[in-house]
Structure formats: C-alpha cells, structure tokens
Design a protein around this motif. Structure first.
Motif, PDB file in Angstrom:
ATOM      1  N   PRO A  13     -35.444   6.812 -68.445  1.00  0.00           N
ATOM      2  CA  PRO A  13     -35.420   6.924 -66.983  1.00  0.00           C
ATOM      3  C   PRO A  13     -35.802   8.324 -66.517  1.00  0.00           C
ATOM      4  O   PRO A  13     -35.582   9.308 -67.227  1.00  0.00           O
ATOM      5  CB  PRO A  13     -33.975   6.595 -66.620  1.00  0.00           C
ATOM      6  CG  PRO A  13     -33.195   6.873 -67.856  1.00  0.00           C
ATOM      7  CD  PRO A  13     -34.115   6.624 -69.012  1.00  0.00           C
ATOM      8  N   VAL A  14     -36.382   8.403 -65.326  1.00  0.00           N
ATOM      9  CA  VAL A  14     -36.746   9.691 -64.739  1.00  0.00           C
ATOM     10  C   VAL A  14     -35.462  10.464 -64.460  1.00  0.00           C
ATOM     11  O   VAL A  14     -34.492   9.922 -63.936  1.00  0.00           O
ATOM     12  CB  VAL A  14     -37.550   9.486 -63.439  1.00  0.00           C
ATOM     13  CG1 VAL A  14     -37.826  10.815 -62.765  1.00  0.00           C
ATOM     14  CG2 VAL A  14     -38.837   8.749 -63.734  1.00  0.00           C
ATOM     15  N   LEU A  15     -35.441  11.720 -64.860  1.00  0.00           N
ATOM     16  CA  LEU A  15     -34.263  12.560 -64.651  1.00  0.00           C
ATOM     17  C   LEU A  15     -34.282  13.136 -63.233  1.00  0.00           C
ATOM     18  O   LEU A  15     -35.287  13.716 -62.815  1.00  0.00           O
ATOM     19  CB  LEU A  15     -34.231  13.696 -65.664  1.00  0.00           C
ATOM     20  CG  LEU A  15     -34.139  13.272 -67.128  1.00  0.00           C
ATOM     21  CD1 LEU A  15     -34.252  14.484 -68.032  1.00  0.00           C
ATOM     22  CD2 LEU A  15     -32.858  12.515 -67.385  1.00  0.00           C
ATOM     23  N   PRO A  16     -33.170  13.007 -62.514  1.00  0.00           N
ATOM     24  CA  PRO A  16     -33.132  13.584 -61.167  1.00  0.00           C
ATOM     25  C   PRO A  16     -33.061  15.110 -61.205  1.00  0.00           C
ATOM     26  O   PRO A  16     -32.628  15.697 -62.196  1.00  0.00           O
ATOM     27  CB  PRO A  16     -31.852  13.001 -60.561  1.00  0.00           C
ATOM     28  CG  PRO A  16     -31.126  12.305 -61.642  1.00  0.00           C
ATOM     29  CD  PRO A  16     -31.988  12.257 -62.861  1.00  0.00           C
ATOM     30  N   LEU A  17     -33.487  15.718 -60.113  1.00  0.00           N
ATOM     31  CA  LEU A  17     -33.376  17.172 -59.989  1.00  0.00           C
ATOM     32  C   LEU A  17     -31.920  17.573 -60.136  1.00  0.00           C
ATOM     33  O   LEU A  17     -31.023  16.879 -59.667  1.00  0.00           O
ATOM     34  CB  LEU A  17     -33.893  17.630 -58.630  1.00  0.00           C
ATOM     35  CG  LEU A  17     -35.361  17.364 -58.335  1.00  0.00           C
ATOM     36  CD1 LEU A  17     -35.703  17.871 -56.947  1.00  0.00           C
ATOM     37  CD2 LEU A  17     -36.257  17.975 -59.370  1.00  0.00           C
ATOM     38  N   GLY A  18     -31.674  18.676 -60.826  1.00  0.00           N
ATOM     39  CA  GLY A  18     -30.318  19.168 -61.026  1.00  0.00           C
ATOM     40  C   GLY A  18     -29.652  18.669 -62.297  1.00  0.00           C
ATOM     41  O   GLY A  18     -28.552  19.103 -62.621  1.00  0.00           O
ATOM     42  N   THR A  19     -30.312  17.788 -63.045  1.00  0.00           N
ATOM     43  CA  THR A  19     -29.749  17.302 -64.299  1.00  0.00           C
ATOM     44  C   THR A  19     -29.720  18.437 -65.321  1.00  0.00           C
ATOM     45  O   THR A  19     -30.696  19.173 -65.475  1.00  0.00           O
ATOM     46  CB  THR A  19     -30.582  16.135 -64.861  1.00  0.00           C
ATOM     47  OG1 THR A  19     -30.629  15.094 -63.893  1.00  0.00           O
ATOM     48  CG2 THR A  19     -30.001  15.599 -66.152  1.00  0.00           C
ATOM     49  N   VAL A  20     -28.601  18.588 -66.022  1.00  0.00           N
ATOM     50  CA  VAL A  20     -28.463  19.615 -67.052  1.00  0.00           C
ATOM     51  C   VAL A  20     -28.933  19.010 -68.380  1.00  0.00           C
ATOM     52  O   VAL A  20     -28.528  17.906 -68.740  1.00  0.00           O
ATOM     53  CB  VAL A  20     -27.011  20.109 -67.160  1.00  0.00           C
ATOM     54  CG1 VAL A  20     -26.860  21.142 -68.269  1.00  0.00           C
ATOM     55  CG2 VAL A  20     -26.555  20.697 -65.828  1.00  0.00           C
ATOM     56  N   VAL A  21     -29.797  19.738 -69.105  1.00  0.00           N
ATOM     57  CA  VAL A  21     -30.383  19.229 -70.345  1.00  0.00           C
ATOM     58  C   VAL A  21     -30.445  20.314 -71.411  1.00  0.00           C
ATOM     59  O   VAL A  21     -30.354  21.503 -71.123  1.00  0.00           O
ATOM     60  CB  VAL A  21     -31.813  18.682 -70.112  1.00  0.00           C
ATOM     61  CG1 VAL A  21     -31.812  17.481 -69.191  1.00  0.00           C
ATOM     62  CG2 VAL A  21     -32.743  19.753 -69.589  1.00  0.00           C
TER      63      VAL A  21
END
Length: 82
Positions: A13-21
């Motif tokens: 899935p596309v990661l939303p802005l602000g996701t920590v990775v």
C-alpha cells in the motif's frame, strides 16, 4: 493443453505522509546509520518511490529521494522511545 501459470505480485500500500520508516541496507554507501528512522515526506508514481527526511531533522537539511517501497519497513510510532 498447458496448465495456467500464475504470477504473484506483492501488493504494497502507498505510505501516507508522516509515516515513520526504516530503510533496508542496499550495499550503497549511506550518510546515515542503518538504525536511522525516517519520515515519508512525499512519493512518486503512486508509491513506487519515496522521498524521506531524517526523523528529528538533519543539520545539513539532507533528505533521500527515489527510495523504493520494497526497501521500506514501517515503524509503529508506539515503538519509538522519545
């Protein structure tokens, strides 16, 4: 008659802005340590590649671009020590 061949393509899935990775090591030299956390600040081509900023900021204002989704692991925010 030949049997049908099935090819499985993993769905990410596309990661939303602000996701920590975290970014998996690729063998390329990186200015950041392997345990460095990043924040998603943008994506291209519907989430195929991402733009990442260092969590907490970088004194030299650096960020990574063109990071493949397959190299990213989402880090639950609850697991981050403040």
């Amino acid at each position: 008659m030949r049997a049908a061949t099935v090819t499985t393509i993993p769905f990410e899935p596309v990661l939303p802005l602000g996701t920590v990775v975290r970014v998996a090591p690729t063998g390329q030299r990186s200015p950041w340590p392997a345990e460095q956390l990043f924040v998603v600040i943008g994506d291209r081509n519907n989430g195929i590649t991402y733009r990442l900023a260092v969590l907490g900021g970088d004194p030299q204002h650096r960020y990574q671009t063109g990071v493949a989704r397959a190299l990213l692991t989402v880090v639950p925010v609850t697991s981050i020590n403040a």
